[in-house]
Structure formats: structure tokens, C-alpha cells
Write a protein that holds these residues in place. Structure first.
Motif, PDB file in Angstrom:
ATOM      1  N   MET A 120       0.829  -1.208   0.112  1.00  0.00           N
ATOM      2  CA  MET A 120       0.159   0.178   0.045  1.00  0.00           C
ATOM      3  C   MET A 120       0.611   1.269  -0.063  1.00  0.00           C
ATOM      4  SD  MET A 120      -2.884   1.027   2.684  1.00  0.00           S
ATOM      5  CE  MET A 120      -2.010   0.599   4.232  1.00  0.00           C
ATOM      6  N   THR A 121       1.738   1.150   0.737  1.00  0.00           N
ATOM      7  CA  THR A 121       2.931   2.471   0.916  1.00  0.00           C
ATOM      8  C   THR A 121       3.460   2.623  -0.161  1.00  0.00           C
ATOM      9  OG1 THR A 121       3.323   1.984   3.161  1.00  0.00           O
ATOM     10  CG2 THR A 121       4.803   3.402   2.217  1.00  0.00           C
ATOM     11  N   THR A 122       4.028   1.682  -0.923  1.00  0.00           N
ATOM     12  CA  THR A 122       4.719   1.824  -2.280  1.00  0.00           C
ATOM     13  C   THR A 122       3.959   2.307  -3.493  1.00  0.00           C
ATOM     14  OG1 THR A 122       6.106  -0.086  -1.555  1.00  0.00           O
ATOM     15  CG2 THR A 122       6.311   0.427  -3.871  1.00  0.00           C
ATOM     16  N   SER A 123       2.474   1.687  -3.289  1.00  0.00           N
ATOM     17  CA  SER A 123       1.726   2.054  -4.429  1.00  0.00           C
ATOM     18  C   SER A 123       1.142   3.736  -4.338  1.00  0.00           C
ATOM     19  CB  SER A 123       0.453   1.479  -4.443  1.00  0.00           C
ATOM     20  OG  SER A 123      -0.511   1.667  -3.212  1.00  0.00           O
ATOM     21  N   VAL A 124       0.981   4.100  -3.047  1.00  0.00           N
ATOM     22  CA  VAL A 124       0.809   5.541  -2.897  1.00  0.00           C
ATOM     23  C   VAL A 124       2.072   6.341  -3.167  1.00  0.00           C
ATOM     24  CG1 VAL A 124       0.145   7.188  -1.205  1.00  0.00           C
ATOM     25  CG2 VAL A 124      -1.085   5.111  -1.472  1.00  0.00           C
ATOM     26  N   VAL A 125       3.294   5.986  -2.860  1.00  0.00           N
ATOM     27  CA  VAL A 125       4.268   6.600  -3.001  1.00  0.00           C
ATOM     28  C   VAL A 125       4.531   6.680  -4.727  1.00  0.00           C
ATOM     29  CG1 VAL A 125       6.895   6.507  -2.972  1.00  0.00           C
ATOM     30  CG2 VAL A 125       5.658   6.214  -0.914  1.00  0.00           C
ATOM     31  N   ALA A 126       4.586   5.707  -5.241  1.00  0.00           N
ATOM     32  CA  ALA A 126       4.539   5.672  -6.847  1.00  0.00           C
ATOM     33  C   ALA A 126       3.585   6.623  -7.738  1.00  0.00           C
ATOM     34  CB  ALA A 126       4.309   4.229  -7.354  1.00  0.00           C
ATOM     35  N   LEU A 151      12.601   4.009 -10.208  1.00  0.00           N
ATOM     36  CA  LEU A 151      12.365   2.961  -9.220  1.00  0.00           C
ATOM     37  C   LEU A 151      13.252   3.231  -7.947  1.00  0.00           C
ATOM     38  CD1 LEU A 151      12.151  -0.347 -11.355  1.00  0.00           C
ATOM     39  CD2 LEU A 151      10.275   0.970 -10.684  1.00  0.00           C
ATOM     40  N   ASP A 152      14.518   3.444  -8.030  1.00  0.00           N
ATOM     41  CA  ASP A 152      15.247   3.553  -6.882  1.00  0.00           C
ATOM     42  C   ASP A 152      14.697   4.910  -5.718  1.00  0.00           C
ATOM     43  OD1 ASP A 152      16.755   1.822  -7.871  1.00  0.00           O
ATOM     44  OD2 ASP A 152      18.680   3.138  -8.552  1.00  0.00           O
ATOM     45  N   LEU A 153      14.288   5.818  -6.626  1.00  0.00           N
ATOM     46  CA  LEU A 153      13.476   6.865  -5.750  1.00  0.00           C
ATOM     47  C   LEU A 153      12.415   6.233  -4.973  1.00  0.00           C
ATOM     48  CD1 LEU A 153      13.574   9.885  -4.841  1.00  0.00           C
ATOM     49  CD2 LEU A 153      12.309  10.621  -7.021  1.00  0.00           C
ATOM     50  N   VAL A 154      11.505   5.545  -5.795  1.00  0.00           N
ATOM     51  CA  VAL A 154      10.321   5.030  -5.206  1.00  0.00           C
ATOM     52  C   VAL A 154      10.795   4.416  -3.969  1.00  0.00           C
ATOM     53  CG1 VAL A 154       8.450   3.315  -5.421  1.00  0.00           C
ATOM     54  CG2 VAL A 154       9.054   5.135  -7.354  1.00  0.00           C
ATOM     55  N   HIS A 155      11.701   3.458  -4.045  1.00  0.00           N
ATOM     56  CA  HIS A 155      12.292   2.401  -3.170  1.00  0.00           C
ATOM     57  C   HIS A 155      12.504   3.316  -1.819  1.00  0.00           C
ATOM     58  CE1 HIS A 155      15.496   0.096  -1.264  1.00  0.00           C
ATOM     59  NE2 HIS A 155      14.458  -0.681  -0.844  1.00  0.00           N
ATOM     60  N   ALA A 156      13.477   4.406  -2.004  1.00  0.00           N
ATOM     61  CA  ALA A 156      14.190   4.941  -0.950  1.00  0.00           C
ATOM     62  C   ALA A 156      12.922   5.992  -0.207  1.00  0.00           C
ATOM     63  CB  ALA A 156      15.078   6.136  -1.373  1.00  0.00           C
ATOM     64  N   ILE A 157      12.029   6.372  -1.078  1.00  0.00           N
ATOM     65  CA  ILE A 157      10.854   7.188  -0.235  1.00  0.00           C
ATOM     66  C   ILE A 157       9.857   6.268   0.491  1.00  0.00           C
ATOM     67  CG2 ILE A 157       8.776   8.658  -0.634  1.00  0.00           C
ATOM     68  CD1 ILE A 157      11.902   9.931  -0.821  1.00  0.00           C
ATOM     69  N   ALA A 158       9.622   4.845  -0.176  1.00  0.00           N
ATOM     70  CA  ALA A 158       8.676   4.112   0.337  1.00  0.00           C
ATOM     71  C   ALA A 158       9.423   3.419   1.618  1.00  0.00           C
ATOM     72  CB  ALA A 158       8.274   3.061  -0.686  1.00  0.00           C
ATOM     73  N   GLN A 159      10.727   3.174   1.581  1.00  0.00           N
ATOM     74  CA  GLN A 159      11.114   2.586   2.827  1.00  0.00           C
ATOM     75  C   GLN A 159      11.082   3.494   3.928  1.00  0.00           C
ATOM     76  OE1 GLN A 159      12.138  -0.370   3.398  1.00  0.00           O
ATOM     77  NE2 GLN A 159      13.333  -1.394   1.711  1.00  0.00           N
ATOM     78  N   SER A 160      11.551   4.799   3.639  1.00  0.00           N
ATOM     79  CA  SER A 160      11.336   6.012   4.619  1.00  0.00           C
ATOM     80  C   SER A 160      10.093   5.975   5.287  1.00  0.00           C
ATOM     81  CB  SER A 160      12.029   7.351   3.946  1.00  0.00           C
ATOM     82  OG  SER A 160      13.262   7.150   3.475  1.00  0.00           O
ATOM     83  N   VAL A 191       8.677  -3.000  -4.590  1.00  0.00           N
ATOM     84  CA  VAL A 191       9.053  -2.008  -5.836  1.00  0.00           C
ATOM     85  C   VAL A 191       9.579  -2.511  -6.919  1.00  0.00           C
ATOM     86  CG1 VAL A 191      10.748  -0.168  -6.179  1.00  0.00           C
ATOM     87  CG2 VAL A 191       9.655  -0.220  -4.125  1.00  0.00           C
ATOM     88  N   TYR A 192      10.519  -3.726  -6.644  1.00  0.00           N
ATOM     89  CA  TYR A 192      11.418  -4.501  -7.558  1.00  0.00           C
ATOM     90  C   TYR A 192      10.854  -5.831  -8.000  1.00  0.00           C
ATOM     91  CZ  TYR A 192      14.687  -0.892  -6.290  1.00  0.00           C
ATOM     92  OH  TYR A 192      15.467   0.287  -6.120  1.00  0.00           O
ATOM     93  N   GLY A 193      10.008  -6.433  -7.390  1.00  0.00           N
ATOM     94  CA  GLY A 193       9.431  -7.511  -7.677  1.00  0.00           C
ATOM     95  C   GLY A 193      10.367  -8.784  -6.786  1.00  0.00           C
ATOM     96  N   VAL A 197       6.525  -2.581  -8.749  1.00  0.00           N
ATOM     97  CA  VAL A 197       5.715  -1.624  -9.049  1.00  0.00           C
ATOM     98  C   VAL A 197       5.427  -1.227 -10.272  1.00  0.00           C
ATOM     99  CG1 VAL A 197       7.411   0.274  -8.663  1.00  0.00           C
ATOM    100  CG2 VAL A 197       5.003   0.749  -7.858  1.00  0.00           C
ATOM    101  N   SER A 198       4.203  -0.877 -10.727  1.00  0.00           N
ATOM    102  CA  SER A 198       3.976  -0.479 -12.305  1.00  0.00           C
ATOM    103  C   SER A 198       2.827   0.636 -12.467  1.00  0.00           C
ATOM    104  CB  SER A 198       3.653  -1.754 -13.035  1.00  0.00           C
ATOM    105  OG  SER A 198       2.561  -2.230 -12.581  1.00  0.00           O
ATOM    106  N   LEU A 199       2.838   1.112 -13.292  1.00  0.00           N
ATOM    107  CA  LEU A 199       1.721   2.109 -13.756  1.00  0.00           C
ATOM    108  C   LEU A 199       0.705   1.457 -14.444  1.00  0.00           C
ATOM    109  CD1 LEU A 199       1.284   5.175 -13.873  1.00  0.00           C
ATOM    110  CD2 LEU A 199       2.054   5.231 -16.141  1.00  0.00           C
TER     111      LEU A 199
END
Length: 512
Positions: free
Chosen positions: A194-200, A227-236, A255-257, A490-492
Motif C-alpha cells: 500500500m505504501t509503495t503504491s501511494v508513493v509511486a 524505481l530507486d527513488l520510489v524505493h528510498a521514499i517508500a522505505q522511509s 518496488v522491484y518484484g 511496482v507499475s503504472l
């Protein structure tokens, strides 16, 4: 303008507990269960006096939970302030929005693009969050209706069905007060997905990243950086929302599967944990410039292998309390715990190596591989050697049996660790079920995923053996789940998934 992003749930098939500490690795599979975030403007146009606004409006809706909350978002601090809410709010969604807006402001330097971000924010954010049914347990509803615990019954549920709450008296309280309602889940990492989908979705909506559409390759450089930015922000955001820095494998999988994962150094998020005078934009600027040292090496099951999850319905387990007990055991008996972890690491590595070997054999000796796997899918493991009639087939069978042995070794040491730490990592009821499953035709692996406990069991089957295992589980009160492995992260998405489901239903009616 509308942006829809999705992120998968996860299943950790090897590396439970060890993945908490570098440099131990975990094998984590992405799944077909996905969380979706839909981001739209709250207003069609800019307010007439928008230049004077210090904040904008954000509305978050979770239809499955019948929850809705509205906020004021500070345009300078990127922080949310709740203005009204039906039911309780969601800290994971709140942190995801705050960190994403701050990240867009920190990473977009071009003035023209900054102006676009400001205009999008002034129109307000209307965010809808949806999770596939697979994330939630519908077992009680099925049992209450007197229906069998089968895949067919789960398939009959409407997509994004309403979720019921469990309200129980808090443990250890004498006041009789009720706990906050909790949702029964299946352990797929719903908060991370959920967090990752919202961040992305928010980052893509504001133009900070450019995501690939569902199913497309994400290997090009621009998307990789995104993807690296999505990962950093979602982890945080995820770590702050849960109040601690976990291993992060669930967010990384979202993020990466599917992947072989080694955690990041916790110190990377020290600025995010710090409170006081540091503003969120400054914190995010620090986070995105850090060198993230996690490892996420591509990994997935070899062809003709199917992941199956089951919900035993024997209660549930608290992962944080189980992890705490294991850590206390490590401190109290460092010599024994170190020995157990060393044996587990060796067995985890052996399983990974054999699965990689099998994937290579499937590519270099495709016909032999397919023949062996399809034949073994109709036999118990003791008869697998009988199907090999040449050297290539012998290699394949040998690797299948070695992968199975590694899995049994992992289970052995996980049980030992649970007994020593005083926690049911593989409870007796699960042991009986898993042993019976491993003795069925076409079953390669079976175990308790992640930290173990009573939440779920998994199996990996060969060829078309999956249905027999699902039926056997149903017959002993274990609800087979619909999810399978999906190695994509993660995907559009091209549309709101509810619209897609309605269109599919209409098409089905027209065809019939």
C-alpha cells in the motif's frame, strides 16, 4: 488527469529472521496480489486566489474499509494536518503522501517543472487506495455462510470486497475496553504494498518519476533511477509509519518484484528517525542523496513451478513479538544462536543455488527439463529418479531433490530456533500439514513463509500438481489462496482497477 500505480505483495520463502541482519539474504517472491493507488485532482481548476494559499487539500478514501479522511497539506513543509475523518486514519498512507510530496519538491529542480508541481498541488489531491482480496482473510465470512474453503468460493467474491473488522478485548487489560478494530490479513505485506503504491502514484503524478506500464520492462536507465527513488521514499515512509526500521524486504519486493534481497544499513534512515527542528523537505533531501546499500538481485521460480499459499485459520501470529523473542534468545545464548543461523544461511544458499541451476537447465535443456518436471508432477519424490533416462534428465532430477533437501534443512533449523526462543515458528499443526504436503505427488517445497507462525503456509508444486494440493488443503480446513508468483514490481496501470473489473464483467455477459 488520473494516475494509477500498483505494487505487489510478497512471500519470503527463505531467509526468515536472518534477513534482518546484513549480509544475510532472503529469497522473496512478488505475487499477483496488488495494492492500487488512484491519484486525481480534487478540483478541476486552480482557485482564483491560489497564489496566496499556504496549504492545499488532500482527500484519502479506502472504500473496502469504509474509511475517508481529509487533510490540509502544507505547501512549504509538505506535512499533513487532519481536518476530518470517518473511522481511524492510516499512518502508512499519510507518511507516503508527505514523503512523496517532499521528494518531488526536493528532486525537481527545473523551474518550469516546479511550477507544474505547485499547480497540481493547488488543485488538491484525491487519493483512493484499493487492495486485492488476497491481502485480507475472508475465511470467517465463508464459514459463516456455510460454504466450503475452496478456490472457487474465493473466486466468487466480488473484486475489492468490503473488509470486516475484528474487535477484541485488549490482552492484559482489566478495564474491559475494546481494542481498535483490526483487519484479519493473510501476511502478504499489505502495508508495504500500500505504501509503495501511494508513493509511486504521487511521484508519477507530480512528474518526479516516469514509471513503466504494467508488464513492461523497467530496465532502462531513467526508469531504473525512478524505481530507486520510489524505493528510498517508500522505505522511509514505511519505517516511520511502523515506528521502527525493519529489514525492508517487503517494500523492496513491492518496488522491484521477486528478488534475492540483502537489507540496507539502518543508519541510512537516521535522519528520518530524528525529530526536532529538522524539516521534512530537509530530511527527504538527505535520504535521496544517501547511498542505499541494499542488494536486490533478480530471482524468480523456474518455469513450470507454481506458488500456492494456504490460510490454516488457526489464529494468527504477531511478527514483531516473535522477532523480539528470537533477538532475546540470540543475546542469551550467542554461541548456539550463531551456530543455528550459520546452518540456516548455508541451507538458504543451497536452496537458492539449486533453483538457479534449475532455471539454467530449463533454458539450456528445455525439452529435457519440461519432460522431467511434467513427469515428476505425477509422482511422489521417492520415484522422481525413475523418470531420468539420460544425463541431462539426471541433472535435473538431482537438482530437484537437492532443492527439496535444502527446504527440509531450513525447516529443521527454523523449528530448532523456535523451540530455543520459545516461539512457534513452525507450530506442530503446521509441521503435520507441511510433512503431509511434502509427501504428495509433484510437491517440491513446503514451509511457513517469513517469520513463520500460524498465519500461512506455502508450497511450490511442479507442473499441474497445484490443484491436488489445493484440494487436499481444503479437505483439512486450510483455505487455499488465489495468489501466484508475479515477478514484476511496482507499475503504472492504464485505468482504475474497479473500472477494468466492470468492463471485464460486461464483456463476459455480452460473450455469454
Amino acid at each position: 488527469m488520473e494516475v494509477v500505480a500498483s505494487a505487489p505483495g510478497k512471500v519470503l520463502i527463505a531467509g526468515g529472521y536472518l534477513v534482518l541482519e546484513r549480509p544475510n539474504a532472503g529469497l522473496v517472491l512478488g505475487t499477483t496480489a496488488r495494492f492500487y493507488a488512484v491519484v486525481r485532482p480534487l478540483r478541476d481548476s486552480l482557485p482564483a486566489d491560489s497564489w496566496a494559499w499556504a496549504s492545499t487539500d488532500v482527500k484519502v478514501t479506502s472504500p473496502q474499509l469504509s474509511r475517508e479522511a481529509t487533510y490540509k497539506l502544507s505547501l512549504t513543509k509538505s506535512t499533513l494536518q487532519l481536518t476530518s475523518a470517518r473511522e481511524s486514519t492510516n499512518p502508512f498512507v499519510e507518511q507516503a503522501i508527505q514523503f512523496s510530496v517532499a521528494a518531488a519538491k526536493a528532486t525537481i529542480i527545473d523551474k518550469e517543472r516546479k511550477d507544474v508541481v505547485d499547480k497540481l498541488l493547488l488543485q488538491g489531491l484525491n487519493i483512493t487506495v484499493l487492495g486485492c482480496n488476497d491481502f485480507y482473510s475472508y475465511r470467517k465470512q465463508i464459514e459463516a455462510r456455510g460454504l466450503p474453503l475452496t478456490l472457487e468460493v474465493l473466486l466468487s467474491l466480488p473484486p475489492f470486497s468490503s473488509v470486516t473488522f475484528n474487535s477484541e478485548v485488549a490482552n492484559g487489560t482489566t478495564t474491559g475496553e475494546k481494542c481498535k478494530p483490526e483487519v484479519a490479513k493473510t501476511g502478504l505485506g499489505s502495508s508495504a504494498a500500500m505504501t509503495t503504491s501511494v508513493v509511486a502514484a504521487v511521484l508519477h503524478y507530480l512528474g518526479a518519476v516516469n514509471l513503466s506500464c504494467s508488464g513492461q520492462s523497467s530496465g532502462d536507465n531513467a526508469t531504473g533511477q525512478g524505481l530507486d527513488l520510489v524505493h528510498a521514499i517508500a522505505q522511509s515512509a514505511h519505517c516511520i509509519a511502523q515506528g521502527k526500521i525493519g529489514s525492508g524486504f517487503d517494500v523492496s519486493a513491492a518496488v522491484y518484484g521477486s528478488q534475492r534481497y540483502v537489507r540496507f544499513s539502518p543508519e541510512i534512515l537516521s535522519s528520518a528517525q530524528a525529530t526536532g527542528g529538522t524539516s521534512l523537505p530537509d530530511v527527504v533531501s538527505d535520504i535521496v542523496t544517501q547511498r542505499w546499500d541494499h542488494e536486490n538481485k533478480q530471482f524468480s521460480l523456474p518455469p513450470l513451478m507454481t506458488l500456492l499459499l494456504g490460510e490454516p485459520g488457526t489464529g494468527g501470529s504477531s511478527t514483531p513479538s516473535m522477532v523480539g523473542s528470537v533477538k532475546r534468545w540470540q543475546k542469551s545464548d550467542p554461541e548456539k544462536s550463531k551456530d543455528t543461523w550459520s546452518k540456516l544461511a548455508i541451507a538458504n544458499s543451497a536452496l537458492e543455488n539449486q533453483l538457479r541451476i534449475l532455471k539454467g537447465l530449463s533454458e539450456n535443456h528445455r525439452e529435457a527439463y519440461e519432460s522431467v518436471v511434467r513427469s515428476c508432477s505425477h509422482l511422489t519424490y521417492g520415484k522422481w529418479t525413475e523418470v531420468a533416462t539420460n544425463q541431462d534428465q539426471e541433472l535435473i532430477v538431482r537438482s530437484l531433490l537437492a532443492a527439496r533437501d535444502a527446504s527440509l534443512e531450513i525447516r529443521l533449523h527454523m523449528r530448532e530456533m523456535g523451540i530455543a526462543a520459545g516461539v512457534p515458528i513452525e507450530p506442530d499443526s503446521q509441521t503435520q500439514l507441511l510433512d503431509a504436503t511434502m509427501n504428495m505427488e509433484g510437491v517440491l517445497l513446503a514451509g511457513v513463509p517469513g517469520a513463520g507462525g500460524f498465519d500461512a503456509v506455502y508450497s511450490v508444486t511442479l507442473g499441474d500438481a497445484n490443484d491436488a494440493v489445493a484440494n487436499a488443503w481444503s479437505s483439512v480446513g486450510v483455505l487455499p489462496l488465489l495468489i501466484r508468483e508475479d515477478c514484476h514490481g511496482v507499475s503504472l496501470e492504464d485505468a482504475d482497477p474497479r473500472t477494468r473489473e466492470v468492463s471485464a464483467a460486461v464483456s463476459s455477459i455480452q460473450i455469454n
